[in-house]
Design a protein around this motif. Structure first.
Motif, PDB file in Angstrom:
ATOM      1  N   PRO A  52       0.826  -1.212   0.000  1.00  0.00           N
ATOM      2  CA  PRO A  52       0.000   0.000   0.000  1.00  0.00           C
ATOM      3  C   PRO A  52       0.855   1.255   0.000  1.00  0.00           C
TER       4      PRO A  52
ATOM      5  N   MET B 215       0.845   5.426   1.148  1.00  0.00           N
ATOM      6  CA  MET B 215       0.192   6.405   2.038  1.00  0.00           C
ATOM      7  C   MET B 215       1.200   7.468   2.454  1.00  0.00           C
TER       8      MET B 215
ATOM      9  N   ASN C 188      -1.546   4.786  11.609  1.00  0.00           N
ATOM     10  CA  ASN C 188      -1.945   3.389  11.523  1.00  0.00           C
ATOM     11  C   ASN C 188      -1.212   2.481  12.488  1.00  0.00           C
TER      12      ASN C 188
ATOM     13  N   LEU D 111       2.708  -3.049   7.898  1.00  0.00           N
ATOM     14  CA  LEU D 111       1.866  -2.395   6.878  1.00  0.00           C
ATOM     15  C   LEU D 111       1.995  -3.106   5.537  1.00  0.00           C
TER      16      LEU D 111
HETATM   17  C1  LIG Z   1      -4.502   2.946   7.562  1.00  0.00           C
HETATM   18  O1  LIG Z   1      -5.541   3.608   8.244  1.00  0.00           O
HETATM   19  C2  LIG Z   1      -6.557   4.090   7.410  1.00  0.00           C
HETATM   20  C3  LIG Z   1      -7.515   4.881   8.266  1.00  0.00           C
HETATM   21  O2  LIG Z   1      -7.897   4.147   9.398  1.00  0.00           O
HETATM   22  C4  LIG Z   1      -7.231   2.933   6.705  1.00  0.00           C
HETATM   23  O3  LIG Z   1      -8.197   3.409   5.833  1.00  0.00           O
HETATM   24  C5  LIG Z   1      -6.190   2.151   5.921  1.00  0.00           C
HETATM   25  O4  LIG Z   1      -6.761   1.011   5.357  1.00  0.00           O
HETATM   26  C6  LIG Z   1      -5.048   1.764   6.795  1.00  0.00           C
HETATM   27  N1  LIG Z   1      -4.040   1.169   5.948  1.00  0.00           N
HETATM   28  C7  LIG Z   1      -3.356   0.118   6.308  1.00  0.00           C
HETATM   29  C8  LIG Z   1      -2.364  -0.396   5.307  1.00  0.00           C
HETATM   30  O5  LIG Z   1      -3.497  -0.411   7.368  1.00  0.00           O
END
Ligand SMILES: *[C@@H]1O[C@H](CO)[C@@H](O)[C@H](O)[C@H]1NC(C)=O
Ligand SMILES: *[C@@H]1O[C@H](CO)[C@@H](O)[C@H](O)[C@H]1NC(C)=O
Length: 189
Positions: free
Chosen positions: A34, A36, A44, A186
């Motif tokens: 992912p 971010m 997170n 993550l």
């Molecule tokens: C990180 O946190 C966000 C908001 O809670 C969530 O939408 C997202 O899926 C999370 N991503 C991961 C990789 O955990």
């Protein structure tokens, strides 16, 4: 018992591991990882403000933190930081053993044992960095845990001492290694 000849090659070997896990991997991306911002990544993985601060510190060197990055970038930054911190502590422990003539025997023993704990911790952390660099996550969670357990073994040794100038350093190492693991998670490992 003279343990110095044993400690010296240990430190050299470890320096090579950490230096070898070097620069140039800031742009690493892995398939399926992912993406971010630094802020999202730290939110997170942090249940408390202290963890959040540790996370922000670990990722302070990431360029352009407001943009999305592959979380591999964060995992690598944290793993490098944890390894560098552990390497410095190991150097300090060995320096005490070598140079501090007023070091009590129990402290001396603890630091020598910690140097061994840390050499295996640094091997595990080097393996983490290699796997992140190569996007090959087999056994990655185990490597993270092995590094963490080694640092915790040293923490338990210095905790038994009446007072140790190394205790605070070891606690920081433990938090950095733990944060590196959380950021690595993550990736879904
Ligand atoms: C990180 O946190 C966000 C908001 O809670 C969530 O939408 C997202 O899926 C999370 N991503 C991961 C990789 O955990
Ligand atoms: C040497 O060891 C003693 C006992 O831990 C410590 O108080 C002192 O700060 C150490 N000296 C140096 C120079 O690190």
């Amino acid at each position: 018992m003279n343990t110095i000849p044993f400690l010296s090659p240990l430190l050299v070997a470890v320096s090579l591991i950490v230096a070898g896990a070097g620069a140039g991997d800031e742009a690493t991306t892995c398939p399926g990882a992912p993406s971010m911002t630094v802020e999202s990544a730290c939110r997170n993985v942090s249940g408390t403000q202290a963890m959040y601060d540790t996370c922000r510190d670990a990722l302070a060197g990431v360029a352009d933190p407001l943009s999305d990055h592959d979380v591999t970038v964060y995992a690598l930054a944290a793993a490098h930081g944890a390894a560098a911190s552990a390497e410095a502590t190991m150097g300090a422990a060995i320096d005490e053993v070598r140079n501090n003539r007023s070091l009590p025997g129990d402290e001396r023993d603890a630091y020598m044992e910690c140097a061994v704990d840390y050499s295996t911790a640094l091997h595990a952390m080097g393996s983490v960095v290699d796997k992140l660099d190569g996007c090959s996550f087999d056994g990655l969670a185990g490597d993270y845990l092995n590094g963490l357990i080694d640092v915790e073994n040293c923490r338990d040794r210095v905790l038994k001492l009446p007072a140790s100038p190394l205790y605070a350093m070891v606690l920081v190492d433990r938090n950095k290694a733990g944060m590196a693991l959380f950021l690595g998670k993550l990736l879904g490992i």
